[in-house]
Design a protein around this motif. Structure first.
Motif, PDB file in Angstrom:
ATOM      1  N   GLN A 175       0.817  -1.207   0.000  1.00  0.00           N
ATOM      2  CA  GLN A 175       0.000   0.000   0.000  1.00  0.00           C
ATOM      3  C   GLN A 175       0.858   1.267   0.000  1.00  0.00           C
ATOM      4  N   VAL A 176       1.971   1.230   0.743  1.00  0.00           N
ATOM      5  CA  VAL A 176       2.782   2.445   0.884  1.00  0.00           C
ATOM      6  C   VAL A 176       3.803   2.608  -0.242  1.00  0.00           C
ATOM      7  N   LEU A 177       4.179   1.518  -0.873  1.00  0.00           N
ATOM      8  CA  LEU A 177       5.242   1.569  -1.887  1.00  0.00           C
ATOM      9  C   LEU A 177       5.043   2.664  -2.956  1.00  0.00           C
ATOM     10  N   PRO A 178       3.842   2.802  -3.507  1.00  0.00           N
ATOM     11  CA  PRO A 178       3.667   3.774  -4.599  1.00  0.00           C
ATOM     12  C   PRO A 178       3.985   5.215  -4.211  1.00  0.00           C
ATOM     13  N   GLU A 179       4.033   5.493  -2.904  1.00  0.00           N
ATOM     14  CA  GLU A 179       4.340   6.863  -2.439  1.00  0.00           C
ATOM     15  C   GLU A 179       5.828   7.126  -2.292  1.00  0.00           C
ATOM     16  N   LEU A 180       6.619   6.053  -2.180  1.00  0.00           N
ATOM     17  CA  LEU A 180       8.006   6.204  -1.707  1.00  0.00           C
ATOM     18  C   LEU A 180       8.993   6.580  -2.809  1.00  0.00           C
ATOM     19  N   ASP A 181       9.920   7.485  -2.470  1.00  0.00           N
ATOM     20  CA  ASP A 181      11.000   7.831  -3.392  1.00  0.00           C
ATOM     21  C   ASP A 181      12.196   6.907  -3.185  1.00  0.00           C
ATOM     22  N   HIS A 187       8.871  -8.640   0.529  1.00  0.00           N
ATOM     23  CA  HIS A 187       9.736  -8.932  -0.610  1.00  0.00           C
ATOM     24  C   HIS A 187       9.637  -7.799  -1.613  1.00  0.00           C
ATOM     25  N   LEU A 188      10.755  -7.431  -2.183  1.00  0.00           N
ATOM     26  CA  LEU A 188      10.726  -6.494  -3.303  1.00  0.00           C
ATOM     27  C   LEU A 188      11.095  -7.269  -4.559  1.00  0.00           C
ATOM     28  N   THR A 189      10.269  -7.101  -5.581  1.00  0.00           N
ATOM     29  CA  THR A 189      10.547  -7.733  -6.873  1.00  0.00           C
ATOM     30  C   THR A 189      10.164  -6.730  -7.966  1.00  0.00           C
ATOM     31  N   THR A 190      10.358  -7.106  -9.211  1.00  0.00           N
ATOM     32  CA  THR A 190       9.940  -6.215 -10.304  1.00  0.00           C
ATOM     33  C   THR A 190       8.424  -6.077 -10.345  1.00  0.00           C
ATOM     34  N   GLN A 191       7.713  -6.972  -9.652  1.00  0.00           N
ATOM     35  CA  GLN A 191       6.250  -6.878  -9.601  1.00  0.00           C
ATOM     36  C   GLN A 191       5.761  -5.921  -8.517  1.00  0.00           C
ATOM     37  N   SER A 192       6.652  -5.475  -7.640  1.00  0.00           N
ATOM     38  CA  SER A 192       6.244  -4.577  -6.562  1.00  0.00           C
ATOM     39  C   SER A 192       5.810  -3.235  -7.145  1.00  0.00           C
ATOM     40  N   PRO A 193       4.776  -2.614  -6.532  1.00  0.00           N
ATOM     41  CA  PRO A 193       4.257  -1.347  -7.076  1.00  0.00           C
ATOM     42  C   PRO A 193       5.136  -0.145  -6.753  1.00  0.00           C
TER      43      PRO A 193
END
Lengths: 355, 355, 355
Positions: free
Chosen positions: C263-269, C291-297
């Protein structure tokens, strides 16, 4: 982390200054021949050093200590093989620091299990390998005879940096160097005007540091009035090894043994203490009843020497007193080793003036 | 310590002299192009070296060996990452000595358990780390595939210093270098006038040194008349790995196998012996019935090669005979590695004349 | 060996180029005074660095990174004591590489059992030994208080390279350096025009990297809009240590905690992730559900930082995306440490212009 002040002082007005090494340097006349002769010798035992040979080494050590930044390239292009098969940081780092200070490179072996010896290789083959890979070997091994097994195959010099309970000659040279830094007059013709009484807390038959130290002391009979061995009851039956006592007596130095530290302390000019000893595969502690503290009845002018690492036997409250010459002794060990190493790898001519 | 004489001789009139490397140097015409090409190559397998490429490496090695003090700064400012995850002193020190002799610095990893790999780090991440920290990696690992896992991420060259039972290419290059130092005529057009018979005591399918050595030998068919594999009964069923035998035959070199060492010895010009082999997680000893001693029916002119460390299979009484070329081989390995490393880190132009 | 192509490329057009360090170098005006002050300071905690002091360090690091071959002798004649009593390759090699790149020599201790500490030596005695043998100490120890026990006896600087779960200040400096290489505008007066949101996946109270990183972040309130701590349920009860949250708030930086990464990922720089933490004598893994992957938003422009070594939490498929700044971060750590070490051993004046 509760540390509030992260600043520190680089200098401290203590025995680490250069006044003492400078005085010693002045007290010994240079004679480079003794140093040049070291270029084709292994260092196996303290026995092999003559009085004059030692003095020239101490002179070169003092020259290095008095000018720590002047000689930084004497060992350039030389490779040290630092082989410590027995736990040690102090001696290993002391040698490695000495070598690096003079610009040399180092290959370290600190674990026998990472070596070809683990595959059953014999030590004379290891020696042959060392010939090809380095210019000097420093070996510490809890096996007394490893050095002997390697030496015939070596075409580069090897230094015994402690072989079991047998010897540790460079430690003894460093001990003597500390002694003469403290009292440069002891190397002069005037030595017998105020010769010193040395108390050694330890067992000459069991401790490699003590064994090698005594071998050096007997070369300076004018400077040494008496050696007092201070020992515990347990060691009474086998205090001296073969000929150790005879060697001292033949040098004309008085020798005494006692179990009463407190009683003898007020007489001593130098107290040499060392409670750890390597025996077989383990360490033993001797004389655990002996302790030096600021409460001990030391002469005001007395100094304490200790090859370190120390345990309970030497209280840290002595560190900030003038009795503390063990830190100077540790510091000087680097310069003493710099002197020895320079000569052994044929670089003495770069640092001496008079041959 | 019972050692009485602490003096030693630095020089010994043996195969360690510079006559042989000088003769080899003269026998090969310099062509620097082959060396410059090594600057963007990993060293993975002995397969990757051509005859002409090898000869140029041997020439540079001979140049170094003939002038050991002339090139002491070729690798200044370069950092070697020496990663030995499998027990080794000989190979590690050989590489480290080679690097130091040319003025480079080294970071060693001798224990996997002190590394991030212990925290579960993957090898491609380790490779990425190495890119940032060093200029060249030397890797020994009992895991055959570690090299493969790192190689795609590397932007600095890596050298395979033994990967399990697979290959040990720089050992093979050092073996070949010893061979040609002994008989420089073998690199000339006259090689086929007196090609040699080589006996290899060992199992090509199991021993990485033998596998890599054969890959080098087949590049010199004019110099090699016949390869005789001497093996024990146990290995009979799987003596050769895939294509090993075919490779030799296709090169036009005769190949023979035998279990009778004594019978074949009188024919051999070179005996290559190596009884230790790495298999899985432990060492194995093959052909323990084979021994070379001064009683063995060797040709007078025959030489013995052994990658060392040795066990019972090679008697030390051969050390002082002219058959002993294994010490020269060990010594030459340092110069061979100096040559290879110089090229791999883009410093060939500092030591070659003709491009 | 199945590797067919042994060639490799030295260069790669990625964040390892010199455009970013050059831009950062330009963005900071030199003021050598801040660097000269480091010559009599230990490095214990990230707390001790001011904003201006950090900027000067980053400037010098950028100068080194932009000119990797220009400064190769700044530490000539200096000896580093690299004491890693806890498993580590990455940090150890990073420091050792930094030191070697500047021409210094190194003595390594990677195993406590090979040291005098095994004989019961106290740490203040070890410190006294270090004074004599080296010019700087880098210490990693799983015991939080070892540094404190040594510091009073040291007359040479010591660097905390990770003390248990407490701090790892040079890692945090390297993290900040990566941040500012990515966005040099953040060190200028214009920083507040586009301040960043940083998400930290981890537990500030448990992870030394996170603890030290936050201490650095709060020195740059204009550049940081908000810090979002992303944590698992288990850590909810003790997410922050004493004053950690207050420190952030007092700096005027907004702070938020969440358990919903997606949920928070799309806001982060910036996403800072680190799933391994040292606790007592073992490693722990926190937040294994993240987990962070290329699929993460992730935002298109977002970057990922990770102190490495990584585990499952950071997918290698991100390595080849523009989100990957963790490799640049790792690479920059060497240059950052070069900058710091230069200053600490009194060699800043060799590399700075303006005092």
């Amino acid at each position: 982390m509760t540390i509030k002040d992260v600043s520190f002082e680089r200098d401290r007005p203590d025995v680490c200054g250069d006044a003492h090494p400078k005085a010693l340097l002045k007290a010994i006349q240079e004679d480079g021949d003794y140093l040049l002769k070291l270029s084709n010798q292994h260092v196996v035992s303290a026995d092999q050093f003559s009085q004059l040979g030692m003095l020239q080494l101490f002179r070169l050590a003092a020259k290095y200590e008095a000018n720590p930044r002047r000689f930084s390239t004497s060992l350039q292009g030389k490779i040290l093989i630092s082989a410590f098969y027995e736990p040690s940081t102090r001696t290993r780092l002391s040698f490695e620091s000495a070598w690096h200070r003079l610009g040399g490179d180092i290959m370290s072996i600190t674990d026998r299990s990472t070596t070809g010896i683990a595959k059953g290789e014999c030590l004379s083959d290891v020696a042959e390998m060392f010939n090809n890979y380095g210019d000097c070997v420093v070996l510490r091994d809890n096996n007394e005879t490893s050095l002997e097994e390697m030496i015939d195959s070596l075409r580069i010099p090897i230094i015994n940096a402690g072989n079991g309970s047998d010897e540790h000659p460079t430690q003894a040279l460093a001990d003597m160097y500390a002694l003469f830094k403290w009292r440069p007059d002891l190397v002069t013709d005037e030595a017998d005007k105020a010769p010193i009484k040395i108390g050694i807390i330890g067992v000459p038959d069991k401790m490699r540091t003590v064994r090698s130290f005594i071998k050096c002391l007997v070369k300076f009979p004018k400077a040494i009035d008496e050696i007092v061995i201070i020992h515990d009851e347990e060691s009474s039956t086998q205090l001296f090894g073969e000929e150790q006592k005879e060697q001292i007596e033949q040098a004309g130095i008085r020798i005494r043994t006692t179990r009463d530290l407190e009683q003898v302390l007020p007489e001593l000019d130098v107290v040499y203490i060392n409670a750890i000893s390597w025996e077989g595969d383990t360490f033993s502690t001797y004389g655990s009843e002996f302790h030096l503290t600021t409460q001990s009845p030391l002469k005001d002018s007395a100094i304490i020497l200790h090859p370190l690492a120390r345990g309970q036997e030497l209280s840290t409250d002595l560190d900030s007193t003038p009795h503390n010459w063990y830190f100077s002794q540790a510091r000087g060990a680097v310069f003493l080793r710099m002197a020895l190493l320079t000569c052994m790898v044929q670089r003495a001519e770069r640092v001496i003036d008079v041959v």
